[in-house]
Design a protein around this motif. Structure first.
Motif, PDB file in Angstrom:
ATOM      1  N   GLU A  62     -13.963  12.775  10.428  1.00 23.27           N
ATOM      2  CA  GLU A  62     -14.128  14.159  10.769  1.00 23.27           C
ATOM      3  C   GLU A  62     -13.207  14.650  11.844  1.00 23.27           C
ATOM      4  N   ASN A  63     -12.781  13.697  12.665  1.00 23.88           N
ATOM      5  CA  ASN A  63     -12.009  13.850  13.812  1.00 23.88           C
ATOM      6  C   ASN A  63     -10.420  14.301  13.546  1.00 23.88           C
ATOM      7  N   GLY A  64     -10.206  14.252  12.268  1.00 25.61           N
ATOM      8  CA  GLY A  64      -8.846  15.060  11.981  1.00 25.61           C
ATOM      9  C   GLY A  64      -7.858  13.517  11.450  1.00 25.61           C
ATOM     10  N   LEU A  65      -6.540  14.265  11.249  1.00 25.99           N
ATOM     11  CA  LEU A  65      -5.420  13.141  11.078  1.00 25.99           C
ATOM     12  C   LEU A  65      -4.954  12.792  12.288  1.00 25.99           C
ATOM     13  N   THR A  66      -4.819  11.546  12.722  1.00 23.49           N
ATOM     14  CA  THR A  66      -4.227  11.473  13.846  1.00 23.49           C
ATOM     15  C   THR A  66      -2.843  10.436  13.711  1.00 23.49           C
ATOM     16  N   LYS A  67      -2.203  10.376  14.819  1.00 25.55           N
ATOM     17  CA  LYS A  67      -0.978   9.751  14.669  1.00 25.55           C
ATOM     18  C   LYS A  67      -0.927   8.123  14.266  1.00 25.55           C
ATOM     19  N   ASN A  68      -2.119   7.715  14.414  1.00 25.41           N
ATOM     20  CA  ASN A  68      -2.087   6.334  13.881  1.00 25.41           C
ATOM     21  C   ASN A  68      -2.286   6.337  12.374  1.00 25.41           C
ATOM     22  N   HIS A  69      -2.980   7.241  11.727  1.00 26.20           N
ATOM     23  CA  HIS A  69      -3.015   7.559  10.412  1.00 26.20           C
ATOM     24  C   HIS A  69      -1.702   7.772   9.818  1.00 26.20           C
ATOM     25  N   MET A  70      -0.960   8.570  10.492  1.00 23.78           N
ATOM     26  CA  MET A  70       0.286   9.014  10.056  1.00 23.78           C
ATOM     27  C   MET A  70       1.396   7.718   9.964  1.00 23.78           C
ATOM     28  N   ARG A  71       1.183   6.909  11.090  1.00 27.12           N
ATOM     29  CA  ARG A  71       2.169   5.570  11.216  1.00 27.12           C
ATOM     30  C   ARG A  71       1.899   4.835  10.262  1.00 27.12           C
ATOM     31  N   MET A  72       0.455   4.600   9.891  1.00 29.14           N
ATOM     32  CA  MET A  72       0.157   3.479   8.814  1.00 29.14           C
ATOM     33  C   MET A  72       0.518   4.267   7.252  1.00 29.14           C
ATOM     34  N   LEU A  73       0.685   5.624   7.143  1.00 31.83           N
ATOM     35  CA  LEU A  73       1.134   5.901   6.051  1.00 31.83           C
ATOM     36  C   LEU A  73       2.543   5.839   5.864  1.00 31.83           C
ATOM     37  N   ALA A  74       3.376   5.717   7.086  1.00 29.99           N
ATOM     38  CA  ALA A  74       4.966   5.714   6.986  1.00 29.99           C
ATOM     39  C   ALA A  74       5.230   4.124   6.713  1.00 29.99           C
ATOM     40  N   LYS A  75       4.050   3.193   7.203  1.00 27.18           N
ATOM     41  CA  LYS A  75       4.308   1.921   6.955  1.00 27.18           C
ATOM     42  C   LYS A  75       3.788   1.229   5.502  1.00 27.18           C
ATOM     43  N   GLY A  76       3.125   2.399   4.718  1.00 25.43           N
ATOM     44  CA  GLY A  76       2.554   1.952   3.455  1.00 25.43           C
ATOM     45  C   GLY A  76       1.349   1.130   3.675  1.00 25.43           C
ATOM     46  N   ASN A  77       0.680   1.354   4.699  1.00 30.02           N
ATOM     47  CA  ASN A  77      -0.651   0.649   4.903  1.00 30.02           C
ATOM     48  C   ASN A  77      -1.754   1.484   4.591  1.00 30.02           C
ATOM     49  N   VAL A  78      -1.695   1.995   3.405  1.00 30.32           N
ATOM     50  CA  VAL A  78      -2.711   2.833   2.559  1.00 30.32           C
ATOM     51  C   VAL A  78      -3.136   2.457   1.373  1.00 30.32           C
ATOM     52  N   ASN A  79      -3.911   3.221   0.746  1.00 31.26           N
ATOM     53  CA  ASN A  79      -4.051   2.655  -0.837  1.00 31.26           C
ATOM     54  C   ASN A  79      -3.041   3.644  -1.607  1.00 31.26           C
ATOM     55  N   ILE A  80      -2.065   2.682  -1.899  1.00 27.80           N
ATOM     56  CA  ILE A  80      -0.779   3.004  -2.541  1.00 27.80           C
ATOM     57  C   ILE A  80      -1.266   3.568  -4.149  1.00 27.80           C
TER      58      ILE A  80
END
Length: 237
Positions: A58-76
């Motif tokens: 609930e804290n929102g979308l952080t820069k770390n979230h965006m960095r993980m997305l950029a690097k593909g460290n998410v549920n592809i």
């Protein structure tokens, strides 16, 4: 009323609407998230972050979230399913680079402190490029101009919590186009040419990192960190 099950699903998550937003040539995954939010008229990038494979709170979308997305460290698989894209193509759009050498384990070549972009590219409706995520990329060779990450009029940074736009959220003025130097254009072109060759681009980045370290007046200070991921585009320039 004729489709109570569909209505129930809609009420459970009013933001989860059908989306078709395939990756464009050279587009970054954070750029895809920004574009999908805009094209499909979602309330915010945070509202569909979970469907882009990111575990958010609930804290929102952080820069770390965006960095993980950029690097593909998410549920592809989740990201691919939601956008209608092929999982393999999503993996190829990720930008995975190891920690800088020299550097610390917390340093990164992926710069995502703020949105950085070419004003001319965004004005022409082009997507956010993977190459713009690399800390040592500071220019756009096609338009011969500098990348920007803050408003030249009021100094406000372009926040990664908002959709990519060339207009400042505070003063609403467009980003200025400033001619880039030959050196930064040459550096950017060399990095962009190697962006799909991980070994080659990491070797070049390490050379740049070492040169930066040796020419820094603070390099001999104990615990001094260059931390390229925390530097502004003007600092890197």
């Amino acid at each position: 009323p004729q489709q109570p099950e569909a209505l129930e699903r809609f009420l459970e998550n009013k933001y989860h609407l059908p989306v078709q937003c395939l990756l464009l040539e050279g587009e970054s995954l954070p750029g895809l998230l920004s574009r999908a939010t805009h094209v499909n008229s979602y309330a915010s990038m945070f509202s569909i972050a979970n469907y882009f494979g990111m575990e958010t709170s609930e804290n929102g979308l952080t820069k770390n979230h965006m960095r993980m997305l950029a690097k593909g460290n998410v549920n592809i698989e989740a990201l691919a399913s939601f956008t209608g894209e092929e999982p393999l193509r999503v993996k190829q759009a990720a930008l995975t680079l190891r920690s800088p050498m020299p550097g610390t384990v917390s340093d990164d070549y992926i710069s995502f402190n703020n949105w950085r972009f070419c004003p001319s590219c965004v004005r022409e409706g082009r997507p956010h490029q993977r190459a713009w995520l690399i800390s040592f990329v500071t220019a756009c060779p096609e338009h011969q101009c500098q990348l920007v990450d803050c408003c030249h009029a009021c100094g406000t940074t372009y926040s990664t919590a908002h959709m990519l736009s060339r207009f400042c959220l505070v003063c609403h003025k467009p980003a200025n186009k400033i001619i880039a130097s030959e050196q930064e254009l040459e550096c950017t072109e060399a990095l962009m040419d190697k962006i799909d060759n991980v070994n080659a681009i990491e070797k070049l980045l390490d050379r740049l990192m070492l040169g930066w370290l040796l020419t820094s007046p603070d390099c001999l200070r104990p615990h001094h960190r260059l931390s390229p991921q925390l530097k502004s585009v003007s600092d890197m320039r």
